[in-house]
Design an enzyme around this catalytic site. Structure first.
Site, PDB file in Angstrom:
ATOM      1  N   ARG A  15      30.801  37.292  57.596  1.00 37.49           N
ATOM      2  CA  ARG A  15      31.349  38.060  56.481  1.00 37.49           C
ATOM      3  C   ARG A  15      32.396  37.219  55.729  1.00 37.49           C
ATOM      4  NH1 ARG A  15      36.047  39.457  54.292  1.00 37.49           N
ATOM      5  NH2 ARG A  15      36.892  39.679  56.395  1.00 37.49           N
ATOM      6  N   ASP A  16      33.508  36.942  56.379  1.00 37.46           N
ATOM      7  CA  ASP A  16      34.626  36.271  55.706  1.00 37.46           C
ATOM      8  C   ASP A  16      34.256  34.852  55.288  1.00 37.46           C
ATOM      9  OD1 ASP A  16      37.164  35.633  54.778  1.00 37.46           O
ATOM     10  OD2 ASP A  16      38.186  36.486  56.502  1.00 37.46           O
ATOM     11  N   HIS A 212      44.456  38.726  62.131  1.00 34.11           N
ATOM     12  CA  HIS A 212      43.553  37.901  61.321  1.00 34.11           C
ATOM     13  C   HIS A 212      44.391  36.851  60.597  1.00 34.11           C
ATOM     14  CE1 HIS A 212      39.880  37.691  58.591  1.00 34.11           C
ATOM     15  NE2 HIS A 212      40.772  37.083  57.837  1.00 34.11           N
ATOM     16  N   HIS A 214      44.764  32.944  58.606  1.00 34.07           N
ATOM     17  CA  HIS A 214      44.163  31.816  57.889  1.00 34.07           C
ATOM     18  C   HIS A 214      44.988  30.569  58.161  1.00 34.07           C
ATOM     19  CE1 HIS A 214      41.204  33.725  54.875  1.00 34.07           C
ATOM     20  NE2 HIS A 214      41.365  34.543  55.882  1.00 34.07           N
ATOM     21  N   CYS A 245      39.739  28.901  51.110  1.00 29.84           N
ATOM     22  CA  CYS A 245      40.647  29.896  50.541  1.00 29.84           C
ATOM     23  C   CYS A 245      40.369  29.981  49.053  1.00 29.84           C
ATOM     24  CB  CYS A 245      42.101  29.471  50.791  1.00 29.84           C
ATOM     25  SG  CYS A 245      43.290  30.513  49.940  1.00 29.84           S
ATOM     26  N   ASN A 254      39.803  30.719  57.394  1.00 32.45           N
ATOM     27  CA  ASN A 254      40.130  31.411  58.639  1.00 32.45           C
ATOM     28  C   ASN A 254      40.361  30.405  59.768  1.00 32.45           C
ATOM     29  OD1 ASN A 254      39.249  34.471  58.174  1.00 32.45           O
ATOM     30  ND2 ASN A 254      37.860  33.130  57.070  1.00 32.45           N
TER      31      ASN A 254
END
Ligand code: ZN
Length: 314
Positions: A15-16, A212, A214, A245, A254
């Site tokens: 997803r991310d 979560h 980054h 990003c 991430n």
């Protein structure tokens, strides 16, 4: 959480990671990746998001990816949604866990999902109501996600009291768990420890809380460790640090799943994940990437001499 696991690693790459790269992954490529990573022992994978396909073509096949992922034994299938409509589709898809995302920053929430925080909270109330209606046993876990909990590129640092207020609202409305996100890589380890300490003081220790991070400024794993020190036992990460990003071209995205697993396993915390098998999954993912950049240092250095993974220790 599995019986023999100290920390739950929640892979969010499909997803991310995928949502911020150009290469469109065919459904089968996503499923090969998801199956391979589940077989490596990753207990939970965010397999997609229910968003408008015209806004995010990469996620157009999420319902099908969920349907097939649900056949994988012992895998918790998670998805992300930005609003009520997405949540309804997600609940009907049968996904085990649904992350409902909203920002702590009013301006970021508006620009990200075109809602005020009040509107997002009202959506959240309706999402819980809908879940309770169609799923009276409440098996579908609804996670309240707070994006930009440490700060964002529009509003700067996030006031801790705003994070606490919003976390409390989500729990009052019926959230089963919370996810605290450093969406654009603002946090430092001291800030992370302080925020989670304050969060546990505010909401108690009974609510599961995930984090979560980054790696935008190189502090991703340090922040993950600070969260562990505060008591967090669920961490999001992305195989190969896929995704970058969107606000800083070339910057890391991430935190990297394989580097995180190495940190945990070398420090005596069991993840249930086999690092060798995970590296094979990484190869398989890269095969579909079309030259998109990946991150990570474990892949280059390999394990140190004498390394014994906690999950393999007697
Ligand atoms: Zn992320």
């Amino acid at each position: 959480m599995g019986d023999n696991i100290d920390v739950l690693v929640h892979e969010v790459g499909p997803r991310d990671g995928l949502q911020s790269i150009k290469t469109i992954f065919p459904t089968q490529a996503k499923l090969d990746w998801i199956k391979s990573e589940a077989a490596a022992g990753v207990p939970q994978i965010q397999v997609g998001s229910f968003v408008r396909p015209d806004l995010l073509p990469q996620m157009a096949d999420t319902a099908e990816v969920v349907r097939q992922s649900l056949e994988i034994p012992d895998l918790t299938v998670a998805v992300l949604v930005p609003n009520l409509k997405g949540a309804q589709n997600a609940i009907l898809s049968g996904a085990h866990q649904i992350g409902v995302v909203m920002s702590v920053s009013q301006a970021h929430n508006k620009s990200n999902i075109n809602r005020t925080i009040a509107e997002s909270l009202e959506d959240f109330r309706k999402i819980i109501e809908y879940r309770n209606q169609v799923d009276p046993e409440r098996k579908t876990v609804i996670s309240g996600g707070l994006a930009t909990s440490f700060g964002c590129t529009i509003s700067g640092p996030a006031p801790v009291r705003d994070v606490m207020w919003q976390a409390e609202q989500l729990l009052k409305l019926g959230a089963d768990r919370l996810s605290i996100a450093d969406t654009v890589g603002f946090a430092n380890p001291r800030q992370v420890k302080d925020l989670f300490d304050e969060l546990y003081r505010t909401i108690g220790k009974d609510v599961p809380v995930g984090a979560h991070f980054h790696d935008t400024r190189g502090l991703g794993l340090a922040n993950a460790f600070a969260a562990l020190e505060a008591g967090v036992r669920e961490l999001d990460s992305c195989l190969g640090g896929l995704g970058g990003c969107p606000y800083a071209p070339g910057a890391s995205g991430n935190i990297v799943t394989e580097d995180l697993v190495f940190m945990l396993e070398s420090g005596g915390m069991k993840t249930g994940i086999d690092l060798d098998a995970l590296m094979e999954t990484r190869e398989l993912m890269i095969h579909h990437l079309n030259g998109e950049p990946t991150q990570g240092t474990f892949v280059t250095a390999g394990p140190p001499l004498g390394f014994v993974a906690a999950s393999n220790a007697a």
